[in-house]
Each structure stands twice: as C-alpha cells, then as structure tokens.
Motif scaffolding. Structure first.
Motif, PDB file in Angstrom:
ATOM      1  N   ALA A 294     -27.829  47.255  41.203  1.00 53.51           N
ATOM      2  CA  ALA A 294     -28.708  46.218  40.758  1.00 53.51           C
ATOM      3  C   ALA A 294     -27.740  44.918  40.077  1.00 53.51           C
ATOM      4  O   ALA A 294     -26.473  45.181  40.703  1.00 53.51           O
ATOM      5  N   SER A 295     -28.177  43.792  39.999  1.00 52.17           N
ATOM      6  CA  SER A 295     -27.375  42.632  39.788  1.00 52.17           C
ATOM      7  C   SER A 295     -26.697  42.865  38.383  1.00 52.17           C
ATOM      8  O   SER A 295     -27.100  43.393  37.472  1.00 52.17           O
ATOM      9  N   PRO A 296     -25.655  42.043  38.364  1.00 56.96           N
ATOM     10  CA  PRO A 296     -24.794  41.831  36.914  1.00 56.96           C
ATOM     11  C   PRO A 296     -26.020  41.337  35.877  1.00 56.96           C
ATOM     12  O   PRO A 296     -25.830  41.657  34.639  1.00 56.96           O
ATOM     13  N   ARG A 297     -26.916  40.433  36.323  1.00 57.90           N
ATOM     14  CA  ARG A 297     -27.703  39.858  35.247  1.00 57.90           C
ATOM     15  C   ARG A 297     -28.751  41.106  34.895  1.00 57.90           C
ATOM     16  O   ARG A 297     -29.121  41.459  33.701  1.00 57.90           O
ATOM     17  N   ALA A 298     -29.006  42.231  35.498  1.00 56.13           N
ATOM     18  CA  ALA A 298     -29.808  43.242  35.106  1.00 56.13           C
ATOM     19  C   ALA A 298     -29.237  44.293  34.219  1.00 56.13           C
ATOM     20  O   ALA A 298     -29.198  44.701  33.228  1.00 56.13           O
ATOM     21  N   ALA A 299     -27.425  44.368  34.306  1.00 55.01           N
ATOM     22  CA  ALA A 299     -26.755  45.099  33.812  1.00 55.01           C
ATOM     23  C   ALA A 299     -26.930  44.536  32.391  1.00 55.01           C
ATOM     24  O   ALA A 299     -26.947  45.235  31.232  1.00 55.01           O
ATOM     25  N   ALA A 300     -26.623  43.021  32.371  1.00 57.11           N
ATOM     26  CA  ALA A 300     -26.682  42.451  30.893  1.00 57.11           C
ATOM     27  C   ALA A 300     -28.229  42.657  30.148  1.00 57.11           C
ATOM     28  O   ALA A 300     -28.175  42.987  29.064  1.00 57.11           O
ATOM     29  N   LEU A 301     -29.136  42.537  30.811  1.00 58.81           N
ATOM     30  CA  LEU A 301     -30.344  42.617  30.243  1.00 58.81           C
ATOM     31  C   LEU A 301     -30.697  43.691  29.810  1.00 58.81           C
ATOM     32  O   LEU A 301     -31.302  44.096  28.639  1.00 58.81           O
ATOM     33  N   TYR A 302     -30.412  44.917  30.351  1.00 59.44           N
ATOM     34  CA  TYR A 302     -30.608  46.072  29.849  1.00 59.44           C
ATOM     35  C   TYR A 302     -29.524  47.335  29.493  1.00 59.44           C
ATOM     36  O   TYR A 302     -29.632  48.331  29.127  1.00 59.44           O
ATOM     37  N   GLY A 303     -28.348  46.306  29.005  1.00 61.60           N
ATOM     38  CA  GLY A 303     -27.273  46.840  28.217  1.00 61.60           C
ATOM     39  C   GLY A 303     -26.450  48.170  29.144  1.00 61.60           C
ATOM     40  O   GLY A 303     -26.344  49.095  28.594  1.00 61.60           O
ATOM     41  N   LEU A 304     -26.286  47.732  30.453  1.00 60.93           N
ATOM     42  CA  LEU A 304     -25.687  48.750  31.298  1.00 60.93           C
ATOM     43  C   LEU A 304     -24.550  48.557  31.585  1.00 60.93           C
ATOM     44  O   LEU A 304     -24.083  47.376  31.385  1.00 60.93           O
ATOM     45  N   GLU A 305     -23.563  49.502  31.931  1.00 58.52           N
ATOM     46  CA  GLU A 305     -22.356  49.287  32.179  1.00 58.52           C
ATOM     47  C   GLU A 305     -21.931  49.093  33.837  1.00 58.52           C
ATOM     48  O   GLU A 305     -22.629  49.637  34.513  1.00 58.52           O
ATOM     49  N   VAL A 306     -20.973  47.975  34.157  1.00 61.58           N
ATOM     50  CA  VAL A 306     -20.990  47.734  35.475  1.00 61.58           C
ATOM     51  C   VAL A 306     -19.781  48.794  35.819  1.00 61.58           C
ATOM     52  O   VAL A 306     -18.455  48.460  35.363  1.00 61.58           O
ATOM     53  N   LEU A 307     -19.936  49.728  36.936  1.00 61.73           N
ATOM     54  CA  LEU A 307     -18.767  50.778  37.220  1.00 61.73           C
ATOM     55  C   LEU A 307     -18.051  50.091  38.669  1.00 61.73           C
ATOM     56  O   LEU A 307     -16.975  50.002  38.460  1.00 61.73           O
ATOM     57  N   VAL A 308     -18.807  49.539  39.417  1.00 58.42           N
ATOM     58  CA  VAL A 308     -18.354  48.674  40.357  1.00 58.42           C
ATOM     59  C   VAL A 308     -19.142  47.643  40.652  1.00 58.42           C
ATOM     60  O   VAL A 308     -20.293  47.666  40.672  1.00 58.42           O
ATOM     61  N   GLN A 309     -18.486  46.542  41.222  1.00 58.04           N
ATOM     62  CA  GLN A 309     -19.094  45.334  41.464  1.00 58.04           C
ATOM     63  C   GLN A 309     -18.692  44.873  42.863  1.00 58.04           C
ATOM     64  O   GLN A 309     -17.514  45.285  43.242  1.00 58.04           O
ATOM     65  N   GLY A 310     -19.648  44.457  43.860  1.00 61.02           N
ATOM     66  CA  GLY A 310     -19.299  44.151  45.163  1.00 61.02           C
ATOM     67  C   GLY A 310     -19.586  45.565  45.876  1.00 61.02           C
ATOM     68  O   GLY A 310     -18.571  45.752  46.783  1.00 61.02           O
ATOM     69  N   LEU A 311     -20.496  46.276  45.661  1.00 63.28           N
ATOM     70  CA  LEU A 311     -20.616  47.468  46.242  1.00 63.28           C
ATOM     71  C   LEU A 311     -21.151  47.423  47.671  1.00 63.28           C
ATOM     72  O   LEU A 311     -21.148  48.324  48.456  1.00 63.28           O
ATOM     73  N   GLN A 312     -21.670  46.192  48.091  1.00 58.45           N
ATOM     74  CA  GLN A 312     -21.982  46.064  49.679  1.00 58.45           C
ATOM     75  C   GLN A 312     -21.151  46.463  50.498  1.00 58.45           C
ATOM     76  O   GLN A 312     -19.909  46.085  50.342  1.00 58.45           O
ATOM     77  N   ASP A 313     -21.544  46.744  51.760  1.00 52.81           N
ATOM     78  CA  ASP A 313     -20.788  47.198  52.771  1.00 52.81           C
ATOM     79  C   ASP A 313     -20.226  46.200  53.534  1.00 52.81           C
ATOM     80  O   ASP A 313     -18.981  46.035  53.768  1.00 52.81           O
ATOM     81  N   GLU A 314     -20.891  44.896  53.500  1.00 51.89           N
ATOM     82  CA  GLU A 314     -20.292  43.557  54.274  1.00 51.89           C
ATOM     83  C   GLU A 314     -20.244  42.852  53.067  1.00 51.89           C
ATOM     84  O   GLU A 314     -21.246  42.706  51.937  1.00 51.89           O
ATOM     85  N   ALA A 315     -19.009  42.058  52.746  1.00 55.96           N
ATOM     86  CA  ALA A 315     -18.516  41.326  51.660  1.00 55.96           C
ATOM     87  C   ALA A 315     -19.417  40.110  51.626  1.00 55.96           C
ATOM     88  O   ALA A 315     -19.988  39.476  50.609  1.00 55.96           O
ATOM     89  N   TRP A 316     -19.920  39.666  52.849  1.00 58.54           N
ATOM     90  CA  TRP A 316     -20.879  38.438  52.833  1.00 58.54           C
ATOM     91  C   TRP A 316     -22.185  39.062  53.189  1.00 58.54           C
ATOM     92  O   TRP A 316     -22.433  39.189  54.197  1.00 58.54           O
ATOM     93  N   ASN A 317     -22.867  38.794  51.932  1.00 55.41           N
ATOM     94  CA  ASN A 317     -24.405  39.623  52.019  1.00 55.41           C
ATOM     95  C   ASN A 317     -25.194  38.508  51.633  1.00 55.41           C
ATOM     96  O   ASN A 317     -25.551  38.456  50.278  1.00 55.41           O
ATOM     97  N   VAL A 318     -26.009  37.871  52.330  1.00 54.01           N
ATOM     98  CA  VAL A 318     -27.091  36.828  52.002  1.00 54.01           C
ATOM     99  C   VAL A 318     -28.185  37.099  52.422  1.00 54.01           C
ATOM    100  O   VAL A 318     -28.279  37.448  53.587  1.00 54.01           O
ATOM    101  N   THR A 319     -29.403  37.066  51.492  1.00 53.34           N
ATOM    102  CA  THR A 319     -30.546  37.060  51.808  1.00 53.34           C
ATOM    103  C   THR A 319     -31.302  36.068  51.683  1.00 53.34           C
ATOM    104  O   THR A 319     -31.044  35.148  50.882  1.00 53.34           O
ATOM    105  N   ARG A 320     -32.209  35.702  52.818  1.00 50.33           N
ATOM    106  CA  ARG A 320     -32.887  34.675  52.734  1.00 50.33           C
ATOM    107  C   ARG A 320     -34.301  34.950  52.341  1.00 50.33           C
ATOM    108  O   ARG A 320     -35.204  36.098  52.856  1.00 50.33           O
ATOM    109  N   PHE A 321     -34.868  34.152  51.223  1.00 51.74           N
ATOM    110  CA  PHE A 321     -36.317  34.213  50.854  1.00 51.74           C
ATOM    111  C   PHE A 321     -37.162  33.127  51.057  1.00 51.74           C
ATOM    112  O   PHE A 321     -36.492  32.152  51.309  1.00 51.74           O
ATOM    113  N   LEU A 322     -38.348  33.506  51.258  1.00 54.18           N
ATOM    114  CA  LEU A 322     -39.388  32.473  51.481  1.00 54.18           C
ATOM    115  C   LEU A 322     -40.226  32.461  50.261  1.00 54.18           C
ATOM    116  O   LEU A 322     -40.359  33.358  49.719  1.00 54.18           O
ATOM    117  N   VAL A 323     -40.565  31.021  50.230  1.00 53.26           N
ATOM    118  CA  VAL A 323     -41.517  30.955  48.982  1.00 53.26           C
ATOM    119  C   VAL A 323     -42.855  30.565  49.580  1.00 53.26           C
ATOM    120  O   VAL A 323     -42.947  29.599  50.271  1.00 53.26           O
TER     121      VAL A 323
END
Ligand SMILES: O=C(O)C(=O)Cc1ccccc1
Length: 333
Positions: A184-213
């Motif tokens: 999950a996101s770093p924000r989810a970690a902060a919201l639910y009091g969880l520890e971040v064991l690894v950051q940047g876990l994605q296979d591709e460093a450049w990981n961009v998602t496009r959302f439509l509204v």
C-alpha cells in the motif's frame, strides 16, 4: 450527506505537490442542468489511503471523497446521485494493455471530465515490530501484486488479492496479522499505524498510473487549447484497414494522437466488447473490434469535427467518451 452502507464520505485534504499546504477552497459544480452548486463528491474504489483516493483529491481539489468497496459500487454511487464523479484507474506504465479497464466506461453512460497521472510508489507494510523474515503472506489489490511480482517472488511470499491497497493495510491491523504484509501507499502506513519495511517495491522504478474522472454529464471545456478528446470506434473487418483510415483522417488534419489502442479479441479471450449505443436509446451492443483513441483537440475544433464525421462514415459506431483538460503533470504521493 445521505449515502448507502457501502459508501463513506470524507473531505479531501490534499494539496498539489509544490503548492503551500493550505486547504483548497471547495470547488463548486455547476451542472449544465442547473443544479444547486455544492462540494464535488468523488467516488473511488477502496478506503482512505488508497491511490484512487489520492487521485480524486488531486483531480478535484477540496472534493468530498466517497469510499466504495468495488468500482461497480462507485459507478452505482454516481448513477444514484450519491456521488458526482468517480475515479477509474485505466492504464499504467507497467501494463502494456489495459483495454479491459475501459469496460465500465463503455458500458455506462458516463463521460470523462478529467485525467490525472500519479506516480505509484508501493510500500511493503507490516504490523509494528514484525520483521521481514517472519512474513509468510502478502495481501493487496491485484494490480499492486502484479506490479511488484519480482520483489514478491524474491521474498517468497504467498500472494492473496483483496479489494484495495489501503484496505489490505487496515486488514493487517484489524486481524492482528503478524505473518502477513500488505502492499500500500506510505499514506496508508501513516493512517493505519503500520511500519514500512520496504519502500519502492515496484518492479519498474518508473510506475505511473493514469486515472480518469467520470461524470454523468459531459463538461466540454470552453477553451480549445490544452484539451484532449477520447473516442471509441467500433469498426467492421480487419484492424489494419480501420487503423489506416482512422490515422489518415487525423493526420491529414494535423491532429495529434496521444493514445491508440486496438482491442485484440485473441488476447481478450475472443470476447466482443460491450458498448452502449447512445443513438439507440442506450442499448448495450456487442462489437468484435473497437479502437480507442485519445487526441489533442476539442470537440469544438472544426478539424476534429470533420475527422470524426469522416470516421463515422466508415465505422459501425463512434462514441465520444469525453472532452477534458489535458493534465501534463505527474503527481506524487
Ligand atoms: O487499491 C488502491 O489503492 C487503488 O486505488 C487501486 C489501484 C491499485 C494500484 C494502482 C493504482 C490504483
């Protein structure tokens, strides 16, 4: 605010990166049908801390976000007027083809009113005090699991898909899961009091998602500069002939395309694409071949109008999915 049991509404508190952290003033919606203006309610799949919630806050600053368990629930929320808009993740740099994600858009009478691209940084989260070597399992949204496949294989974790990334984080907490991690996101970690064991876990460093509204109503921008239009074209016969004719209609008028995707029945299990035909009182029609095009330009540009008329002359159906401001930014959590 009235909302059904599967929804919860929260005021968004995000600010665009680089701007001062002052709360954005609530935008007002002025619907073409003349409804009373109010705070925009944006439905998304997941719970607070989900990437889609962040995308909603970036696309519609000051909005009230409406949490929904599934994307289908988010569509229903908009149709029942429990939300004004919904956020739909449609494609990412890590996935070559995301045509299937357009199904909700094609099968419902909804209009694209914004686009937003988000840099998606995945974290491996665990209950406080849990170490990596104690983990046996990882839970998250299927897209997040897929984007982190290599890292997860290296960690040797059993994978289980759940509805959304932030929901996975909250499950760790509510279930007191000490052998399970969530992506999950770093924000989810902060919201639910969880520890971040690894950051940047994605296979591709450049990981961009496009959302439509998406909205029930089109909101074609008044200006024609910096505007994009998305269309879906159902055609007869082979993809190559249709592609050539579509490309020619746009290129002869100097119209630039930012996306061109062909549904490939052999990849999609031979399934035809279901699309609402708005000219036939919204009948749901099955089309074996559909092209998706995003172009730079507005429906009000005479060249775009001409190109669309030309394409309509040799297509079974041309459906405008939306005309909306192009957002060149990539937002960061
Ligand atoms: O589960 C979430 O947080 C979502 O918003 C869906 C999602 C998952 C992964 C990348 C982008 C969106």
């Amino acid at each position: 605010m009235a909302c059904s049991s599967h929804l919860s509404v929260t005021r968004s508190f995000f600010a665009v990166r680089g701007e001062k952290n002052s709360p954005a003033s609530p935008p007002t919606v002025c619907w073409p049908r003349g409804d009373a203006p109010g705070t925009v309610r944006v439905a998304y799949q997941g719970i607070s801390g989900a990437y889609s919630e962040f995308a909603a806050g970036m696309a519609c600053p000051g909005c009230a976000t409406v949490a929904c368990r599934t994307l289908g629930d988010a569509v229903r929320a908009v149709k029942r007027d429990e939300a004004d808009r919904l956020v739909l993740p449609v494609e990412s740099t890590t996935e070559a083809c995301a045509v299937r994600n357009y199904d909700l858009l094609l099968q419902n009478d909804l209009h694209i009113v914004r686009e937003i691209r988000l840099f998606v940084d995945y974290c491996l989260l665990a209950m406080p005090g849990v170490r990596k070597r104690e983990l046996r399992k990882v839970i998250s949204h299927p897209r997040a699991l897929a984007h982190c496949g290599q890292a997860l294989n290296q960690l040797g974790l059993h994978q289980e898909a759940v509805d959304d990334t932030a929901g996975a984080g909250r499950m760790l907490l509510s279930g007191g899961m000490l052998d399970t991690a969530a992506i999950a996101s770093p924000r989810a970690a902060a919201l639910y009091g969880l520890e971040v064991l690894v950051q940047g876990l994605q296979d591709e460093a450049w990981n961009v998602t496009r959302f439509l509204v998406l909205s029930r109503y089109p909101e074609t921008p008044k200006r024609t500069e910096g505007v994009k239009t998305s269309i879906a074209i159902a055609y007869r016969g082979g993809a190559l002939a249709a592609l050539m004719k579509v490309l020619s209609a746009f290129s002869r008028r100097g119209i630039n395309l930012t996306k061109l995707e062909v549904n490939n029945p052999s990849l999609d299990g031979g399934e035809p694409v279901l699309m609402l035909d708005l000219s036939r009182r919204g009948a749901l029609m099955a089309f074996p071949h559909v092209l998706y095009v995003d172009l730079e330009g507005s429906l009000d540009d005479p060249e775009v109008e001409e190109a669309m008329a030309e394409i309509s002359s040799f297509s079974v159906l041309v459906r405008t999915l939306g005309c909306y401001p192009a957002d060149p930014n990539i937002y960061d959590l």
